[in-house]
Design a protein around this motif. Structure first.
Motif, PDB file in Angstrom:
ATOM      1  N   LEU A  13      74.477  41.289 -14.627  1.00 49.05           N
ATOM      2  CA  LEU A  13      73.098  40.806 -14.483  1.00 49.05           C
ATOM      3  C   LEU A  13      72.965  39.394 -15.038  1.00 49.05           C
ATOM      4  N   VAL A  14      73.630  39.148 -16.178  1.00 49.01           N
ATOM      5  CA  VAL A  14      73.596  37.812 -16.794  1.00 49.01           C
ATOM      6  C   VAL A  14      74.329  36.815 -15.906  1.00 49.01           C
ATOM      7  N   GLU A  15      75.466  37.243 -15.364  1.00 49.00           N
ATOM      8  CA  GLU A  15      76.248  36.363 -14.485  1.00 49.00           C
ATOM      9  C   GLU A  15      75.446  35.982 -13.237  1.00 49.00           C
ATOM     10  N   ALA A  16      74.702  36.960 -12.703  1.00 48.65           N
ATOM     11  CA  ALA A  16      73.895  36.697 -11.503  1.00 48.65           C
ATOM     12  C   ALA A  16      72.789  35.682 -11.801  1.00 48.65           C
ATOM     13  N   ALA A  17      72.215  35.793 -12.992  1.00 50.08           N
ATOM     14  CA  ALA A  17      71.116  34.890 -13.366  1.00 50.08           C
ATOM     15  C   ALA A  17      71.623  33.540 -13.847  1.00 50.08           C
ATOM     16  N   PHE A  18      72.784  33.555 -14.500  1.00 55.92           N
ATOM     17  CA  PHE A  18      73.360  32.320 -15.060  1.00 55.92           C
ATOM     18  C   PHE A  18      74.840  32.238 -14.674  1.00 55.92           C
ATOM     19  N   PRO A  19      75.127  31.805 -13.445  1.00 55.28           N
ATOM     20  CA  PRO A  19      76.521  31.786 -12.963  1.00 55.28           C
ATOM     21  C   PRO A  19      77.448  31.005 -13.905  1.00 55.28           C
ATOM     22  N   LEU A  43      69.807  27.657 -24.579  1.00 55.58           N
ATOM     23  CA  LEU A  43      69.228  27.053 -25.776  1.00 55.58           C
ATOM     24  C   LEU A  43      68.467  25.779 -25.428  1.00 55.58           C
ATOM     25  N   GLY A  44      67.261  25.682 -25.949  1.00 56.38           N
ATOM     26  CA  GLY A  44      66.448  24.495 -25.684  1.00 56.38           C
ATOM     27  C   GLY A  44      65.768  24.518 -24.328  1.00 56.38           C
ATOM     28  N   ASP A  45      65.917  25.649 -23.600  1.00 54.81           N
ATOM     29  CA  ASP A  45      65.271  25.780 -22.290  1.00 54.81           C
ATOM     30  C   ASP A  45      64.415  27.056 -22.310  1.00 54.81           C
ATOM     31  N   PRO A  46      63.133  26.934 -22.639  1.00 55.53           N
ATOM     32  CA  PRO A  46      62.270  28.120 -22.788  1.00 55.53           C
ATOM     33  C   PRO A  46      62.240  29.013 -21.550  1.00 55.53           C
ATOM     34  N   ALA A  47      62.265  28.406 -20.350  1.00 60.09           N
ATOM     35  CA  ALA A  47      62.214  29.207 -19.112  1.00 60.09           C
ATOM     36  C   ALA A  47      63.489  30.043 -18.960  1.00 60.09           C
ATOM     37  N   ALA A  48      64.638  29.419 -19.266  1.00 61.94           N
ATOM     38  CA  ALA A  48      65.920  30.140 -19.169  1.00 61.94           C
ATOM     39  C   ALA A  48      65.983  31.265 -20.212  1.00 61.94           C
ATOM     40  N   LEU A  49      65.465  30.983 -21.397  1.00 64.84           N
ATOM     41  CA  LEU A  49      65.462  31.981 -22.471  1.00 64.84           C
ATOM     42  C   LEU A  49      64.601  33.182 -22.061  1.00 64.84           C
ATOM     43  N   LYS A  50      63.460  32.899 -21.460  1.00 67.73           N
ATOM     44  CA  LYS A  50      62.558  33.977 -20.987  1.00 67.73           C
ATOM     45  C   LYS A  50      63.266  34.838 -19.935  1.00 67.73           C
ATOM     46  N   LYS A  51      63.995  34.158 -19.062  1.00 69.90           N
ATOM     47  CA  LYS A  51      64.737  34.844 -17.993  1.00 69.90           C
ATOM     48  C   LYS A  51      65.791  35.786 -18.602  1.00 69.90           C
TER      49      LYS A  51
END
Length: 201
Positions: A46-52, A70-78
């Motif tokens: 699931l993590v790989e699919a969201a963050f290749p 880190l330092g990316d609130p949208a990515a952290l929320k995801k």
């Protein structure tokens, strides 16, 4: 069964306190350990699919993942939207197992209990605390930690004073190991007394 939420800001001694509950025979569910387990199992695809590019051989590479979020609130929320429900489901399974086994008390060790709205999932809250200077010294002694990182982490956490205000119990690890253990034993004794009081009434 009484569900006890254990929390505390970074460097307060929460992991040590969780061990004390475990050593006293209370089942403890550790959120951090669960995330580690999920990163090498269920969560990895699931993590790989969201963050290749963040996994290697089916296991999440935490350093690579940190670079992406880190330092990316949208990515952290995801990422949190993937991980939090899995950790919660794991905790629910843990509680169900110990409830069925008749455990009087179980601990959910949740680092961000107040920050993630976890108060409603537990009956009582234990906040682990220590004086600010001790906290700072402990955290800055960690490998790869610096003043800026520490301040960034602190800024995201509910202040210690506010956590203490909302706590049912407080364990101060700044007073040393034995004092913390005595506080843990007193909490277990009080909750066990509540249980037997209810059972007898």
């Amino acid at each position: 069964m009484i569900v006890l939420g254990l929390t505390g800001s970074i460097g307060m001694g929460k992991s040590t306190t969780a061990k004390m509950f475990a050593e006293a025979g209370v089942p403890v569910h550790d959120s951090d350990e669960t995330v580690h387990r999920l990163y090498s199992g269920k969560a990895a695809p699931l993590v790989e699919a969201a963050f290749p590019g963040t996994t290697r051989s089916g296991v999440v590479d935490r350093a690579r993942l940190a670079e992406k979020v880190l330092g990316d609130p949208a990515a952290l929320k995801k990422l949190e939207a993937i991980i939090h429900p899995l950790v919660r489901a794991d905790a629910d399974t843990f509680l169900g197992r110990h409830r069925a086994a008749g455990a009087p008390i179980a601990v959910l060790d949740i680092p961000l209990l107040f920050e993630t709205g976890g108060r409603g999932r537990v009956d009582k809250v234990v906040v682990v605390t220590a004086p600010a200077d001790i906290q700072r010294a402990r955290v800055l002694a960690r490998p790869g930690m610096n003043e800026a990182k520490f301040e960034t982490i602190l800024a995201k956490q509910v202040p210690d004073a506010e956590k203490r205000r909302q706590a049912d119990f407080i364990v101060d690890t700044g007073e040393g190991f034995e004092a913390a253990r005595a506080a843990v034993d007193a909490i277990i004794a009080e909750l066990s007394g509540e249980k037997s009081g209810k059972a007898g009434s």
